[in-house]
Enzyme design. Sequence first.
Site, PDB file in Angstrom:
ATOM      1  CB  CYS A 132      -1.446  -3.966 -17.258  1.00 49.48           C
ATOM      2  SG  CYS A 132      -1.925  -5.564 -16.590  1.00 49.48           S
ATOM      3  CG  ASP A 141       1.130 -12.092 -10.146  1.00 52.47           C
ATOM      4  OD1 ASP A 141       1.871 -12.410  -9.206  1.00 52.47           O
ATOM      5  OD2 ASP A 141       0.121 -11.388 -10.019  1.00 52.47           O
ATOM      6  CG  HIS A 161      -1.753   1.031   1.521  1.00 57.47           C
ATOM      7  ND1 HIS A 161      -2.434   1.182   2.678  1.00 57.47           N
ATOM      8  CD2 HIS A 161      -2.063   2.083   0.761  1.00 57.47           C
ATOM      9  CE1 HIS A 161      -3.125   2.287   2.629  1.00 57.47           C
ATOM     10  NE2 HIS A 161      -2.926   2.846   1.477  1.00 57.47           N
ATOM     11  CD  GLU A 206      -2.406 -12.016 -13.023  1.00 55.16           C
ATOM     12  OE1 GLU A 206      -1.507 -11.271 -12.630  1.00 55.16           O
ATOM     13  OE2 GLU A 206      -3.605 -11.879 -12.681  1.00 55.16           O
TER      14      GLU A 206
END
Length: 752
Positions: free
Chosen positions: A674, A627, A362, A603
């Site tokens: 992305c 990932d 975060h 992914e």
Amino acid sequence: MLAELQQIVQCVNAAANLHEALEIIVHRVRAAMDTDVCSVYVRDPEAPQYVLMATEGLNPSSVGKVRMAAGEGIVGWVATRQEPVNLANAAEHPSYRYFPETGEQQFAGFLAVPLVHFRHSMGVLVVQQETQRVFAKDEVAFLVTIGAQLAATLSYAALGSAIPRREPGPSGPIGLIQGLPGAPGVTIGNIVLPSPLAELDAVADRAPDDAAQEEASFRGAVRETQQELRASADRMDGHLSDETRSIFDVYILILGQEELVEDVVARIRGGNWAPGALRDTIAEHAKVFEEADDSYLRARAEDIRAIGRRVLLRLLSDVTAVKQYPSKAVLLGDEVSLARVADVPPGQLKGIVCLRGSVVSHTAVLARGLGIPAVMGLGRRNVTALDGHPIIVDGYRGRVFIDPLPAVIQEYRRLVQHEGQLSAKLASLRDLEATTTDHVDVGLGLNVGLLTDIDVAANLSVDEVGLYRSEFPFMTRETFPMEEEQYVIYRKVLQAFAPKPVTMRTLDIGGDKPLSYFPTTEENPFLGWRGIRLTLDRPDIFLPQLRAMLRANIGLNNLRILFPMIGQVDEVKAALQAVDRARRELGEEGYECPAPSIGAMVEVPSTLFSIPALSRYVDFFSIGTNDLTQYLLAVDRNSPNVARLYNHLDPAVIRALHGVIRDARRCGKPVSVCGEMAADPGSAILLLGMGLGTFSMSASAVLRIKWVIRSFSSQRAKQVLYRAMRMESAETVRNMLDDELGRAGLGELVLA
Ligand code: PEP
Ligand code: MG
């Protein structure tokens, strides 16, 4: 011996600093092995040399003075070979070098083991004996085992800090600490540690001189704390989304609880002074939560104690002193909370450094949103004495320098200056097309998560939002946001970019993105219940999210829905059914929702081989290289231990991507990337060569990637790609790409 070994390791781990740790090692090892001498030599990275840092048995005055280069003396020899040596008489060894200041001439038996961490020699641990003897097998095994454990422990200490410089500076540089990149950029500033908070438990009971006065000052402290919290929240206004502001509201709310305030007042009237009354009240209220089974409720106990400490600070005499921030503040802490970020006056926050966390934490996302560099995951270390110390934060390479040497500062000043010049130069590309020199148009998309990203995005000319990470509004809250709250957030995002398309990814929690209020315990969370697997199992979470997205899209019609962690065709089918159900139910309630385009993330490696099958159900693909790289290479994307193995330029990853993009194009489906790879200038050449349709990235990378696209022809990019696919390692690919960028006049991007 095992018990002895465990005890030594425990004691070293508990040591307050490196010096103490080394003293413990030599003392305990010498006693355990019953030798005449035990010494530790530690590598001075600046020299580089091995320096005697602690000894029992040699002359103590030689500590810090005896230094050996790699290969010099038996110690240097062991460090270079990275193997133990066991000698009956050290003086007979060809590398033996005698240092008179140590007084070691009387010692013959010599056993030394290297302290190796991640292939690097950190130092050498030595025991010596007066008698001529070869050490027994179990003694060698003991020292080797201690050495293996201590190498890791020592690596966590800031080694250089304890090494005496030959020309000592005011405090001596700590040097480089390697962590993980959190947010790009470089900064030179000063460390700001969390304010020392008043400890409630340290407050003693005392009868108040004047109970009424005591009550008044308590109520005043509560008011001031509330104002302080509100001011912090306001200061962040415009920088943070509504949902993140809500954390402050929770604190203000707890403080406003009549019951809490009245309990303190009752205790004051009962004969205790305000700090004592506050201590007991906070303890009582926190205890109720502490005993709860639910981990979310237990976490509230810490909130209550944190608020109690803030009020106590106000009550104590010098509390009105406002914290002074340096003009270039770098917040350093275990984790850096939103509240700490908000406390720094605007314009003065220049960097964030966290001992824990990774690029997806975060705090890292917040830093990227604010456009300041961040380094994460430095590992457990004692930083309490570092307030105000100079620091360099290198968010590109994930490293910091504490008390850097003048030469390092100079180098980074040059980099900061270079960054400024580069940004100014790139600004001129803002309104130009992302088109190759042979006129191939490429789409540019933005990755966003917090509403703050929207403000940044307003200044950029991009074609779409390629990835809206919907988990962030969930991560900045204390409970699951309801459909209505989600609707408000999604509507703002869709409206801000309309008519440009916005790709909203459904909730991707689990793995490294846990929710504090929805704990899941798994042995291997990355291979467990995450992304679409979790949401398909929890329609009570999934359907409200889909409904909120679909409703937010009414009248705008720019929503695309993207499913994360797709591994099987059946998952796409089930997710599509959920979208249909949400639309049908909304229709029955009178909401006519247009059907959005639907996409799948690529992914999970199984999707590499299922593009044609998946194409029957989805409208587009988005490749999550973060990932995909971790799963393809079986390397945890957040583990510092294997960080050097994690590389999206591994030729295996490049070949995989080439196959996916080729298959998707054959099936007539648009495809974007992305993951972070789309934001890497060198990789962008390869992706161009693969014919990638859209590059999606955080705002700070957009103009850099546009510059790459405008500097290459698709033909040239293809040649570079084919060369890369024939290479054997990520390193050779990287070197080749750096050369290519340089040759195309984009060498500045390599520097950055
Ligand atoms: C990815 O995996 O590349 C991706 C874009 O998703 P996230 O980083 O949020 O997992
Ligand atoms: Mg992902």
